[in-house]
Write a protein that holds these residues in place. Structure first.
Motif, PDB file in Angstrom:
ATOM      1  N   ARG A 102     -11.083   2.053   1.500  1.00  0.00           N
ATOM      2  CA  ARG A 102     -12.375   1.147   2.357  1.00  0.00           C
ATOM      3  C   ARG A 102     -13.782   1.382   1.698  1.00  0.00           C
ATOM      4  O   ARG A 102     -14.361   0.488   1.683  1.00  0.00           O
ATOM      5  CB  ARG A 102     -12.390   1.311   3.821  1.00  0.00           C
ATOM      6  N   SER A 148     -14.855  -2.266   1.301  1.00  0.00           N
ATOM      7  CA  SER A 148     -13.721  -3.361   1.255  1.00  0.00           C
ATOM      8  C   SER A 148     -14.090  -4.380   2.254  1.00  0.00           C
ATOM      9  O   SER A 148     -14.507  -3.969   3.462  1.00  0.00           O
ATOM     10  CB  SER A 148     -12.369  -2.813   1.487  1.00  0.00           C
ATOM     11  N   GLU A 208      -8.993  -1.302  -0.750  1.00  0.00           N
ATOM     12  CA  GLU A 208      -8.277  -1.821   0.328  1.00  0.00           C
ATOM     13  C   GLU A 208      -7.802  -0.513   1.267  1.00  0.00           C
ATOM     14  O   GLU A 208      -8.243  -0.435   2.203  1.00  0.00           O
ATOM     15  CB  GLU A 208      -7.336  -2.790   0.302  1.00  0.00           C
ATOM     16  N   LYS A 214     -14.311  -9.795  -1.894  1.00  0.00           N
ATOM     17  CA  LYS A 214     -13.249  -8.934  -1.410  1.00  0.00           C
ATOM     18  C   LYS A 214     -13.999  -7.456  -1.167  1.00  0.00           C
ATOM     19  O   LYS A 214     -13.516  -6.663  -0.485  1.00  0.00           O
ATOM     20  CB  LYS A 214     -12.153  -8.641  -2.313  1.00  0.00           C
ATOM     21  N   LEU A 232     -14.426  -8.782  -8.190  1.00  0.00           N
ATOM     22  CA  LEU A 232     -14.054  -8.397  -6.790  1.00  0.00           C
ATOM     23  C   LEU A 232     -15.415  -8.910  -5.739  1.00  0.00           C
ATOM     24  O   LEU A 232     -15.078  -9.647  -4.697  1.00  0.00           O
ATOM     25  CB  LEU A 232     -13.452  -7.043  -6.366  1.00  0.00           C
ATOM     26  N   SER A 236     -11.838  -6.693   3.093  1.00  0.00           N
ATOM     27  CA  SER A 236     -10.411  -7.127   3.353  1.00  0.00           C
ATOM     28  C   SER A 236     -10.024  -7.078   4.796  1.00  0.00           C
ATOM     29  O   SER A 236     -10.678  -6.169   5.578  1.00  0.00           O
ATOM     30  CB  SER A 236      -9.382  -6.531   2.498  1.00  0.00           C
ATOM     31  N   THR A 237      -9.269  -7.701   5.310  1.00  0.00           N
ATOM     32  CA  THR A 237      -8.660  -7.168   6.878  1.00  0.00           C
ATOM     33  C   THR A 237      -7.874  -6.505   6.796  1.00  0.00           C
ATOM     34  O   THR A 237      -7.132  -6.194   7.994  1.00  0.00           O
ATOM     35  CB  THR A 237      -8.064  -8.877   7.253  1.00  0.00           C
ATOM     36  N   TYR A 238      -7.131  -5.854   5.838  1.00  0.00           N
ATOM     37  CA  TYR A 238      -5.993  -4.796   5.925  1.00  0.00           C
ATOM     38  C   TYR A 238      -6.692  -3.621   6.888  1.00  0.00           C
ATOM     39  O   TYR A 238      -7.859  -3.089   6.417  1.00  0.00           O
ATOM     40  CB  TYR A 238      -5.778  -4.143   4.642  1.00  0.00           C
ATOM     41  N   SER A 239      -6.030  -3.388   7.686  1.00  0.00           N
ATOM     42  CA  SER A 239      -6.516  -2.350   8.785  1.00  0.00           C
ATOM     43  C   SER A 239      -5.184  -1.396   9.385  1.00  0.00           C
ATOM     44  O   SER A 239      -5.238  -1.265  10.502  1.00  0.00           O
ATOM     45  CB  SER A 239      -7.127  -3.164   9.917  1.00  0.00           C
ATOM     46  N   GLU A 263      -7.904  -3.220  -6.587  1.00  0.00           N
ATOM     47  CA  GLU A 263      -8.085  -4.097  -5.372  1.00  0.00           C
ATOM     48  C   GLU A 263      -7.161  -3.267  -4.324  1.00  0.00           C
ATOM     49  O   GLU A 263      -7.856  -3.091  -3.268  1.00  0.00           O
ATOM     50  CB  GLU A 263      -7.646  -5.580  -5.283  1.00  0.00           C
ATOM     51  N   CYS A 264      -5.979  -2.814  -4.612  1.00  0.00           N
ATOM     52  CA  CYS A 264      -5.154  -1.962  -3.569  1.00  0.00           C
ATOM     53  C   CYS A 264      -6.335  -0.601  -3.268  1.00  0.00           C
ATOM     54  O   CYS A 264      -5.834  -0.301  -2.230  1.00  0.00           O
ATOM     55  CB  CYS A 264      -3.997  -1.813  -4.213  1.00  0.00           C
ATOM     56  N   HIS A 273       0.960  -1.348   0.068  1.00  0.00           N
ATOM     57  CA  HIS A 273       0.040  -0.039   0.056  1.00  0.00           C
ATOM     58  C   HIS A 273       0.959   1.261  -0.023  1.00  0.00           C
ATOM     59  O   HIS A 273       0.695   2.085  -0.731  1.00  0.00           O
ATOM     60  CB  HIS A 273      -1.131   0.004   1.268  1.00  0.00           C
TER      61      HIS A 273
END
Length: 299
Positions: free
Chosen positions: A242, A286, A239, A272, A267, A288-291, A235-236, A6
């Motif tokens: 959000r 989003s 993420e 996702k 997606l 995703s689990t990116y946090s 996708e990035c 990211h």
């Protein structure tokens, strides 16, 4: 994607004292025109954020809103802006509450109270306020709603509560409004471009325009047409931010809304993202689990 990946695409957006340009963006949290400019600002920061620092100035239209314009005229204006811009803002909010948006001062003050915890989280708090108002039809002049938004933004709630009723936030808002008065800003949004390497007066651009207009002004201020930074994979992008509108994706990636829908369905099928339907247009959340807390591609 990892935090490193990211940062690979968004690190250049963050503040740095040696950036050649500074942009003052005058906004009102209750202004649908300011909300409609979000896709443009995202694209400008992603492509050329390495050249400028963005500073958000609260310029709430307190006088205009406090005159209690007729609800149906406000609702009609919101619907027209949403239809034109593709950024949903539901005019029904003016009819669905007994006292809709009765304290515009509180919304502006809340933004400054959040910003006391850092400019980056202040930016995300503002974005979350706008989403709550224009997409979810919540009254962001109500303190309980503001506390919900503060929690969503991962602010220190006790500190935010205290700041909301403190002289620190009041003084910060007064400072912003003094800047707006000194620069003779009477329209929201207004962007003022400054070259930090010269002492010339800034270039003031009142109102909202297409992306190309702001890019051309940026080139003029730089005296150059630099190559844009690499646009992150879709996708990035999702993420990182959000919650984004189809209109934002379309502008950043130069896609039609139909092409955005096709890509986002892929997606969604991969679990996702989730589709969030609004009165005007579509949003994507989003899953995703990116946090890495909330991101604003800011400073």
């Amino acid at each position: 994607m990892t935090n490193y990946q990211h940062e690979q695409y968004f690190a250049h957006c963050h503040g740095h004292p040696k950036k050649p340009l500074e942009i003052y963006m005058f906004v009102d949290p209750l202004c649908p025109e300011c909300w409609s400019l979000e896709p443009v600002i995202k694209k400008l920061k992603i492509r050329y954020g390495r050249f400028f620092t963005l500073r958000i100035i609260a310029s709430a239209s307190l006088t205009a809103l406090n005159k209690k314009r007729k609800k149906h005229l406000l609702a009609e204006a919101w619907e027209k802006i949403a239809s034109r811009s593709g950024m949903s803002c539901d005019g029904n909010v003016w009819f669905e509450q007994d006292q809709p948006l009765s304290s515009p001062y509180m919304a502006a003050l809340a933004f400054k109270a959040a910003e006391l915890q850092g400019r980056k989280v202040g930016m995300q708090f503002l974005r979350n306020m706008q989403e709550s108002l224009f997409v979810s039809k919540k009254n962001i002049t109500d303190e309980n709603v503001l506390l919900e938004i503060a929690e969503k933004t991962s602010l220190d709630l006790e500190e935010f509560k205290n700041d909301l009723h403190s002289q620190s936030a009041v003084k910060a808002l007064q400072c912003d409004m003094r800047i707006a008065a000194e620069m003779d800003v009477s329209v929201n949004p207004t962007l003022t471009f400054f070259n930090t390497q010269h002492e010339d007066e800034g270039l003031k651009v009142p109102g909202s325009y297409s992306y190309d207009v702001y890019e051309e002004i940026l080139f003029e201020m730089l005296g150059d047409e630099p190559k844009p930074s690499e646009t992150p994979p879709l996708e990035c992008f999702i993420e990182y931010f959000r919650f984004v509108a189809s209109k934002e994706i379309a502008l950043v990636y130069d896609l039609s809304l139909e092409e955005v829908e096709k890509e986002m369905k892929k997606l969604a099928f991969a679990k996702k993202v989730a589709k969030v339907e609004a009165k005007h247009g579509m949003f994507w959340k989003s899953l995703s689990t990116y946090s890495d807390e909330y991101q604003s591609c800011e400073k």
